[in-house]
Write a protein that holds these residues in place. Structure first.
Motif, PDB file in Angstrom:
ATOM      1  N   LEU A 284      13.370  73.304 -12.797  1.00 13.48           N
ATOM      2  CA  LEU A 284      13.715  74.366 -11.836  1.00 13.48           C
ATOM      3  C   LEU A 284      14.747  73.894 -10.819  1.00 13.48           C
ATOM      4  O   LEU A 284      15.657  74.634 -10.444  1.00 13.48           O
ATOM      5  N   PHE A 290      18.074  78.404  -7.305  1.00 12.61           N
ATOM      6  CA  PHE A 290      16.658  78.156  -7.035  1.00 12.61           C
ATOM      7  C   PHE A 290      16.500  77.098  -5.943  1.00 12.61           C
ATOM      8  O   PHE A 290      15.692  77.244  -5.026  1.00 12.61           O
ATOM      9  N   ARG A 367       7.319  82.482  -5.141  1.00 11.69           N
ATOM     10  CA  ARG A 367       8.564  82.121  -5.825  1.00 11.69           C
ATOM     11  C   ARG A 367       8.314  80.970  -6.808  1.00 11.69           C
ATOM     12  O   ARG A 367       8.705  81.009  -7.969  1.00 11.69           O
ATOM     13  N   TRP A 368       7.596  79.943  -6.332  1.00 17.02           N
ATOM     14  CA  TRP A 368       7.315  78.778  -7.173  1.00 17.02           C
ATOM     15  C   TRP A 368       6.380  79.151  -8.319  1.00 17.02           C
ATOM     16  O   TRP A 368       6.588  78.742  -9.467  1.00 17.02           O
ATOM     17  N   ALA A 371       8.109  81.193 -10.983  1.00 18.06           N
ATOM     18  CA  ALA A 371       9.081  80.365 -11.715  1.00 18.06           C
ATOM     19  C   ALA A 371       8.346  79.401 -12.658  1.00 18.06           C
ATOM     20  O   ALA A 371       8.769  79.185 -13.802  1.00 18.06           O
ATOM     21  N   ARG A 583      15.278  84.405  -9.203  1.00 18.44           N
ATOM     22  CA  ARG A 583      15.865  83.545  -8.171  1.00 18.44           C
ATOM     23  C   ARG A 583      16.065  84.260  -6.842  1.00 18.44           C
ATOM     24  O   ARG A 583      16.259  85.436  -6.797  1.00 18.44           O
TER      25      ARG A 583
END
Ligand SMILES: Cc1ncc(C[n+]2csc(CCOP(=O)(O)OP(=O)(O)O)c2C)c(N)n1
Ligand SMILES: [Mg+2]
Length: 583
Positions: A284, A290, A367-368, A371, A583
């Motif tokens: 990532l 990102f 977000r993490w 992803a 993203r």
């Protein structure tokens, strides 16, 4: 105490103290000058002795055992180059803060430097790599002499356990004749019971550990930073204690921070709550958008700095406040930017901060987590669709095959990097070890076998082909081990790691192959045959669980070094495509 002669008396008093101070394993290499101590160790009921011919292997074996148990392990060798062969493992023990008690036998001063044979300068042989060096001396077995030997043993154990940083110590022990336990009338003149017998079951001098309990101030202060942070992350690098899992998982939930967890942090796999664990950061963080959008303002680091280069670069450039937890007096701070290094117990810190933050609902690190899910999906679907065995695919399969109680010892070079990049979080209550203090490819086989020997855990050693060649003699130690030791050899015929370096493009192929690629055509089956070990070459990754279940032996996994780099790039591209919408 063995009163046969002065040497047996001093050696046995010394070994008695080692045993009373907690030493349970000694790794001894054969030699004449070390006989007084070898016999004393062998005859000490509380200490088990492994005898290993090659001192370099012996020291790595002891290192693996110390890593697996946390207890000091004694090492004994004869005089001369034998002691020099301990040096690589001593360096690794220094950098990894592992307690080794290296005992080198020596000739007495009058026989040094006069061509007496098998004599080298052993004084401070390992330089600043040891916590303490002591030329123990030549003593009579009188009250003073025996108390000195007992006391040196106690101090060596305290120094190896950490004052405050655990690590190797080196005691140089000269012996005069007779080296064999032959009776010498009147050789033991001591009369003080303390010199003769010590304190029954207790050591002569007990040393209390340094208190690592965090202060209320430290807990309050940092908890305040955590709750005030806009975007925070936890980074978990190599550390050996599985007890950190639950408190760190609690802290992640209470703070809303993700845990970027290297497998060797023991946080990526295990029965704990892994809802905040991120395993794909190495991919990532190769994505610029990102990297930018995930920028933290607070980083809590536990354990060593992970290996991943994208992570290291991102952390160094992030400008975030970094707080590193390092109870062992190290300086794991390659970015040179940490705001604070905390010398306190990591488990207490994590649970103390989690308790102060309370159960007030924090926002999840969405977000993490999104992803991570997308990246994992992309990696597994891509790897599943491949017919051939690849190095990334092998690490994914290994992760799924590890079982509760397993110990995994992974080589420097590509195996440790691929394990970090590809191994998926999972439930297996396994422990992940490596020799990443100095990143050597030497001694891995011996370290893994030593860890298996000391822990009794079924062990999987993950090695490269050159790593196996480097320590092929380490396989000899398997003859005395009943614990299953599976050695997975990733055979890409050479140093696959070098294909990722600029040298691979800058050098003509023949020079690159001669100097770095170094294909050696290691015949894994023949290596196994030399030590009468089973060998199996995997036809497909589906055979892996069965091969591991078969117990001790070499499992060869043949892969293609030429296509490996391209393959890695393709997988990262797939991950980055998969996260583009997020993203
Ligand atoms: C003692 C020591 N010597 C040399 C090196 C440099 N080195 C790093 S990786 C490597 C090649 C390792 O090859 P292999 O074990 O087959 O693993 P692969 O790179 O193929 O994953 C070498 C020689 C090192 N790290 N340690
Ligand atoms: Mg290789």
């Amino acid at each position: 105490m063995d009163p046969t002669n002065s040497n047996t008396a001093l050696a046995s008093a010394f070994v008695e103290e080692l045993a009373r101070g907690g030493v349970r394993l000694a790794v001894v290499s054969p030699g004449s000058r070390s006989t007084p101590l070898a016999v004393a160790l062998w005859r000490q009921p509380e200490i088990e002795v492994s005898v290993i011919l090659d001192e370099r292997s012996a020291a790595f074996f002891a290192l693996g055992a110390a890593q697996a148990t946390g207890a000091p392990v004694a090492l004994l060798c004869t005089s001369g180059t034998a002691a020099a062969n301990y040096h690589p493992a001593i360096c690794e023990a220094d950098e990894s803060a592992l307690p080794l008690i290296a005992l080198s036998a020596d000739r007495p001063p009058e026989l040094r430097g006069i061509g007496a044979g098998q004599t080298i300068d052993q004084i401070k042989l390992y330089g600043s790599s040891v916590r303490w060096f002591c030329e123990v001396g030549t003593h009579e077995a009188d009250d003073k002499g025996l108390l000195h030997y007992r006391s040196v043993a106690c101090r060596a154990l305290a120094a190896s356990r950490g004052e405050p940083r655990s690590g190797p110590v080196h005691l140089n022990l000269p012996w005069r004749e007779p080296l064999a336990p032959v009776p010498v009338e009147g050789a033991v003149t001591a009369t003080d019971p303390l010199a003769l017998e010590g304190r029954d079951v207790r050591p002569l001098t007990a040393v209390t550990p340094i208190d690592m309990e965090p202060s209320a101030f430290l807990l309050d202060e940092v908890a305040g930073h955590i709750s005030g942070a806009r975007v925070g992350i936890i980074v978990a690098g190599r550390q050996l204690d599985p007890e950190l899992r639950e408190p760190l998982a609690e802290l992640a939930k209470a703070s809303g921070f993700p845990i970027l967890a290297e497998p060797t942090s023991q946080l990526r796999c295990g029965p704990h709550d892994r809802s905040h664990v991120i395993s794909t950061y190495d991919h990532l963080l190769r994505d610029e958008a990102f990297r930018e959008s995930a920028k933290p303002d607070l980083v809590l680091r536990f354990g060593e700095m992970p290996t991943s280069k994208p992570l290291r670069t991102w952390l160094a450039e992030s400008g975030a406040d970094q707080i590193a937890v390092d109870p062992r007096g190290g300086w794991n701070e390659p970015s040179g930017r940490a705001a604070a290094i905390l010398r306190a117990d990591p488990t207490e810190l994590a649970s103390g901060w989690a308790a102060r933050l309370g159960s007030e609902q924090r926002t999840n690190p969405t977000r993490w987590l999104e992803a991570e899910a997308a990246a994992r999906e992309a990696l597994s679907s891509e790897l599943e669709s491949l017919g051939e065995i690849t190095e990334p695919g092998l690490h994914l399969a290994l992760g799924q095959a590890h079982a509760d109680g397993d110990l995994i010892y992974t080589a420097s070079s590509m195996p440790i990097r691929d394990q970090e990049a590809f191994l998926a979080p999972g439930e297996a209550n396994a422990l992940f070890f490596c020799n990443r203090g100095t990143n050597g490819i030497d001694g891995l086989i011996s370290s893994g076998i030593g860890a298996a020997r000391a822990s009794g855990r079924p062990t999987t050693i993950v090695s490269g082909d050159l790593g196996l060649l480097h320590d092929v003699g380490g396989l000899a130690a398997l003859r005395d081990i009943s614990t299953p030791v599976r050695i997975v050899v990733i055979n890409n015929d050479g140093g696959g790691i070098f294909g990722f370096l600029p040298q691979a493009k800058a050098l003509p192929n023949d020079e690159f192959e001669a100097l770095l690629g170094t294909p050696r055509g290691v015949d894994v089956a023949k290596a196994a045959a030399l030590f009468e070990l089973p060998h199996r070459r995997l036809g497909s990754l589906a055979e892996l669980p069965e091969a591991l279940a078969a117990g001790t032996g070499l499992i060869e996994v043949a892969v293609n070094r030429d296509s490996n780099v391209e393959h890695h790039r393709h997988l990262t591209d797939r991950v980055l495509q998969a996260i583009t919408p997020l993203r």
